[in-house]
Write a protein that holds these residues in place. Structure first.
Motif, PDB file in Angstrom:
ATOM      1  N   SER A 371       0.863  -1.169   0.077  1.00 23.95           N
ATOM      2  CA  SER A 371       0.229   0.049   0.009  1.00 23.95           C
ATOM      3  C   SER A 371       0.621   1.096  -0.106  1.00 23.95           C
ATOM      4  O   SER A 371       0.462   2.205   0.597  1.00 23.95           O
ATOM      5  N   GLY A 372       2.007   1.147  -0.638  1.00 23.71           N
ATOM      6  CA  GLY A 372       2.850   2.343  -1.031  1.00 23.71           C
ATOM      7  C   GLY A 372       3.559   2.824   0.365  1.00 23.71           C
ATOM      8  O   GLY A 372       3.909   4.084   0.560  1.00 23.71           O
ATOM      9  N   GLU A 373       3.677   2.060   1.392  1.00 18.20           N
ATOM     10  CA  GLU A 373       4.109   2.364   2.852  1.00 18.20           C
ATOM     11  C   GLU A 373       5.585   2.955   2.557  1.00 18.20           C
ATOM     12  O   GLU A 373       6.348   2.468   1.865  1.00 18.20           O
ATOM     13  N   SER A 374       6.090   3.893   3.125  1.00 20.70           N
ATOM     14  CA  SER A 374       7.476   4.457   3.039  1.00 20.70           C
ATOM     15  C   SER A 374       8.365   3.623   4.012  1.00 20.70           C
ATOM     16  O   SER A 374       8.094   3.107   4.933  1.00 20.70           O
ATOM     17  N   GLY A 375       9.529   3.637   3.493  1.00 21.14           N
ATOM     18  CA  GLY A 375      10.722   2.880   4.241  1.00 21.14           C
ATOM     19  C   GLY A 375      10.651   1.405   4.045  1.00 21.14           C
ATOM     20  O   GLY A 375      11.485   0.763   4.627  1.00 21.14           O
ATOM     21  N   VAL A 376       9.855   0.911   3.215  1.00 23.14           N
ATOM     22  CA  VAL A 376       9.725  -0.489   2.998  1.00 23.14           C
ATOM     23  C   VAL A 376      10.836  -0.794   1.631  1.00 23.14           C
ATOM     24  O   VAL A 376      10.769  -0.225   0.898  1.00 23.14           O
ATOM     25  N   GLU A 377      11.454  -1.975   2.059  1.00 25.68           N
ATOM     26  CA  GLU A 377      12.470  -2.473   0.773  1.00 25.68           C
ATOM     27  C   GLU A 377      11.947  -3.854   0.432  1.00 25.68           C
ATOM     28  O   GLU A 377      11.744  -4.803   1.357  1.00 25.68           O
ATOM     29  N   ARG A 378      11.686  -4.015  -0.944  1.00 29.76           N
ATOM     30  CA  ARG A 378      11.318  -5.345  -1.432  1.00 29.76           C
ATOM     31  C   ARG A 378      12.378  -5.926  -2.434  1.00 29.76           C
ATOM     32  O   ARG A 378      12.782  -4.824  -2.979  1.00 29.76           O
ATOM     33  N   PRO A 379      12.700  -7.114  -2.639  1.00 28.69           N
ATOM     34  CA  PRO A 379      13.299  -7.494  -3.870  1.00 28.69           C
ATOM     35  C   PRO A 379      12.399  -7.055  -4.890  1.00 28.69           C
ATOM     36  O   PRO A 379      11.389  -7.151  -4.981  1.00 28.69           O
ATOM     37  N   TYR A 380      12.830  -6.728  -6.267  1.00 24.46           N
ATOM     38  CA  TYR A 380      12.123  -6.398  -7.483  1.00 24.46           C
ATOM     39  C   TYR A 380      13.047  -7.176  -8.633  1.00 24.46           C
ATOM     40  O   TYR A 380      13.990  -7.875  -8.467  1.00 24.46           O
ATOM     41  N   GLY A 381      12.629  -6.557  -9.899  1.00 21.52           N
ATOM     42  CA  GLY A 381      13.212  -7.175 -10.886  1.00 21.52           C
ATOM     43  C   GLY A 381      14.794  -7.115 -11.021  1.00 21.52           C
ATOM     44  O   GLY A 381      15.412  -6.162 -10.720  1.00 21.52           O
ATOM     45  N   VAL A 382      15.301  -8.203 -11.725  1.00 22.52           N
ATOM     46  CA  VAL A 382      16.953  -8.352 -11.810  1.00 22.52           C
ATOM     47  C   VAL A 382      17.376  -7.105 -12.599  1.00 22.52           C
ATOM     48  O   VAL A 382      18.249  -6.673 -12.189  1.00 22.52           O
ATOM     49  N   LEU A 383      16.944  -7.088 -13.972  1.00 23.22           N
ATOM     50  CA  LEU A 383      17.178  -6.031 -14.769  1.00 23.22           C
ATOM     51  C   LEU A 383      17.126  -4.767 -14.409  1.00 23.22           C
ATOM     52  O   LEU A 383      17.484  -3.813 -15.022  1.00 23.22           O
ATOM     53  N   MET A 384      16.165  -4.584 -13.471  1.00 25.24           N
ATOM     54  CA  MET A 384      15.936  -3.147 -12.715  1.00 25.24           C
ATOM     55  C   MET A 384      16.767  -2.905 -11.648  1.00 25.24           C
ATOM     56  O   MET A 384      16.849  -1.786 -10.855  1.00 25.24           O
TER      57      MET A 384
END
Length: 465
Positions: A371-384
């Motif tokens: 929900s767009g929460e600030s300060g959250v880090e998550r894995p995302y696309g390898v090429l990104m």
């Protein structure tokens, strides 16, 4: 600022209306499937394939209500990350977590899976087999996968409290959960049944068996396109969600972007398939374009909410070549899928999951799953630049879906084959399922010219007697 109960009521009402409208759009896809299937088969089997599409909906409704929803989203003391709630916890709607509108939306997804598989085994399958596999697929096989990926307690879920590889698998609207499941089930059904009579000649060369009505195929494609705007954007099951620390963002921003990425991926795959097939066969073919468009939609369904529009074009470009390549391979292996459902839904669905692991954008992942929460880090696309966690989870989803569906639907189709209730007799297949199983053809002109269509059937029956 404290939110009044009136504002909460209005928000809940808008979210419910949006979800129900999306469910109606997804249900329209059943009409799209019916038209696509009817146009893609020969005229002598049109009545049969339309009946099986209706059966997928009505049988799927009962099995999903009795068993499927409990396995996928049921809550209770017996709930676990692998099979949802207990087998005996039936009639699980509504409860404290889910309501009737959510059930209806998920039901529309469930019956779509059976429709995919029906296309793979068209023109040669006994009606009894449709009833059995449709009930089993929508009541047990599909819901288990849905629980893994979409339930908050699922072990693959990107919304769970224990994220696989710190990420969980992102399959926003079901490239894997819906399309890969249906495609793998169709693969086993078609493989065990074998090709249609006359599909390959004595030397193993393919013989073209074009569908009888291109108009219905195009109509079905556009109806599916229309329904996909409920399938993908509708997977934001709440359009009004307050994002913390922001004033200008919410789920509505993701809804619009998802509709755009869906459109661009399908359109790109369609145009690439048009020119790709033109190079291969030497002429333009509207039916190839239709399948290309659908292949693009299938592929983008996983990452539609978490990628940029330009990435959706990349998704569609490669989806087209996946479809073209798998169709060539299918002919070489003498694999006969009348609607290319295995190649389209299975192949492009698998590519869509991998694509998401390559191109998902961190900001959009947080929007869709935090929900767009600030300060959250998550894995995302390898090429990104997002590391390997997400891609690893996506690969795991592909592998476990292929294994699960193979271990369940493969033995089911084999058992039906051994019991002689899977494939119709050769003479009935030659005559057509409409006349041999349903007592009449779909079109009046066929009835008027029945002796011409029925001649082979009568001759074979006479010889046998």
């Amino acid at each position: 600022m404290e939110v009044s109960s009136w504002e909460e009521s209005v928000t809940a009402s808008i979210n419910t209306i949006y979800l129900l409208f999306s469910a109606y759009l997804v249900f329209v896809m059943q009409l799209g499937f019916a038209m696509l299937c009817a146009g893609s088969v020969r005229a002598k089997n049109a009545m049969n394939i339309m009946l099986t599409n209706v059966v997928d909906a009505v049988v799927g409704s009962i099995s999903y209500y009795l068993f499927g929803f409990a396995f996928a989203f049921g809550e209770g003391s017996n709930s676990n990350p692998f099979i949802g709630t207990s087998f005996f916890a039936l009639f699980s709607i509504p409860n404290d977590t889910y309501d009737y509108s959510f059930f209806l939306y998920q039901w529309a997804f469930a019956i779509a899976v059976a429709g995919i598989t029906s296309g793979s085994i068209a023109e040669r399958t006994q009606f009894t087999a449709y009833l059995i596999f449709s009930f089993f697929l929508t009541g047990f096989v599909y819901p288990i996968v849905a629980h893994w990926v979409w339930s908050s307690s699922g072990w693959l879920s990107a919304s769970s409290s224990a994220l696989l590889f710190g990420s969980g698998a992102i399959d926003f609207a079901g490239s894997g959960v819906v399309h890969l499941v249906g495609g793998i089930a169709g693969l086993w059904g078609s493989f065990i049944e074998g090709p249609r009579v006359g599909r390959f000649d004595a030397f193993g060369r393919p013989v073209q068996m074009r569908g009888h009505n291109a108009t219905l195929v195009v109509l079905g494609t556009f109806l599916l396109w229309f329904g996909w705007f409920g399938f993908n954007p509708g997977s934001f099951d709440k359009i009004l969600v307050a994002y913390p620390n922001t004033t200008d963002q919410g789920n509505w921003t993701g809804v619009g972007r998802t509709a755009v990425t869906t459109t661009l991926a399908g359109s790109t795959a369609g145009i690439i398939t048009l020119f790709g097939r033109r190079l291969l066969i030497g002429h333009w073919d509207a039916l190839d374009v239709c399948n290309g468009v659908l292949g693009g939609f299938v592929a983008i369904t996983s990452g539609c909410s978490v990628v940029e529009p330009w990435a959706a074009i990349v998704c569609g470009f490669f989806a087209a070549w996946v479809l073209i390549g798998l169709n060539i391979l299918a002919l070489k292996l003498k694999f006969d899928d009348p609607l290319e459902a295995t190649q389209l839904h299975g192949g492009c669905g698998a590519w869509g999951l991998i694509f998401t692991g390559l191109f998902a954008k961190e900001e959009f992942v947080i929007q869709a799953y935090n929900s767009g929460e600030s300060g959250v880090e998550r894995p995302y696309g390898v090429l990104m630049g997002g590391g390997w966690g997400l891609l690893g989870a996506q690969v795991v989803e592909v592998l476990v879906i292929a294994a699960w569906v193979s271990l369940t639907m493969g033995p089911l189709f084999y058992a039906l084959h051994k019991l002689r209730v899977l494939r119709i007799a050769i003479d009935e297949e030659v005559a057509g399922l409409d006349i041999s199983s349903h007592g009449g053809y779909a079109y009046a002109h066929q009835e008027e010219n029945q002796p011409r269509f029925y001649a082979d059937y009568v001759r074979i029956q006479s010889d046998q007697s």
